[in-house]
Design a protein around this motif. Structure first.
Motif, PDB file in Angstrom:
ATOM      1  N   LYS A   5       0.846  -1.116  -0.113  1.00 34.86           N
ATOM      2  CA  LYS A   5      -0.081  -0.158   0.020  1.00 34.86           C
ATOM      3  C   LYS A   5       0.978   1.075   0.052  1.00 34.86           C
ATOM      4  N   GLU A   8       2.233   1.941  -3.398  1.00 34.52           N
ATOM      5  CA  GLU A   8       1.239   2.392  -4.229  1.00 34.52           C
ATOM      6  C   GLU A   8       0.850   3.884  -4.184  1.00 34.52           C
ATOM      7  N   ARG A  13       5.868   0.899  -8.456  1.00 31.82           N
ATOM      8  CA  ARG A  13       5.654  -0.638  -8.797  1.00 31.82           C
ATOM      9  C   ARG A  13       6.391  -1.508  -8.193  1.00 31.82           C
TER      10      ARG A  13
END
Length: 125
Positions: A5, A8, A13
């Motif tokens: 998370k 993100e 990536r």
């Protein structure tokens, strides 16, 4: 701590690969906003490497292998993976045994040692 998370949120990536230099288990490529992690690492090592590489992403490091940047990424990872409360609870259970504390917290011994180094410097100020 959900490291995926965080990646993100950073716009990074994460991919596993077998194509890293044998000396490295992970690498952050700033220009691609990509973290590469060696395939086949155990859960603790994978988590530690990912947290370390997130440190490079956080600081937007573009250079590989600079000892100062590596130390800073290690410190970032240790603060990300270990809270003061979690460390105290693990130490209460196991005493001042870094290996047992690392096992309790699900991190590598190096992460515990780095965290202790940071914390001891804060206490001596």
């Amino acid at each position: 701590m959900d490291l995926d998370k965080i990646a993100e949120l950073f716009g990074v990536r994460v991919a596993e690969t077998n194509d890293l230099d044998p000396e490295w288990n992970g690498m952050y490529l700033h220009h691609r906003r990509l973290i590469l992690i060696r395939k086949g690492l155990d859960h603790w090592k994978h988590r530690t490497i990912l947290a370390h590489e997130l440190g490079h992403a956080y600081y937007r490091d573009e250079v590989h292998g600079d000892p100062r940047l590596e130390k800073r990424a290690d410190q970032y990872a240790s603060r990300l993976l270990i809270s003061e409360d979690a460390y105290r609870a693990a130490e209460h259970l196991h005493g001042p045994h870094p290996g047992a504390i690392a096992h309790e917290l699900g991190v590598t011994l190096d992460v515990v040692k780095t965290w202790c180094d940071i914390y001891s410097r804060i206490l001596t100020r």
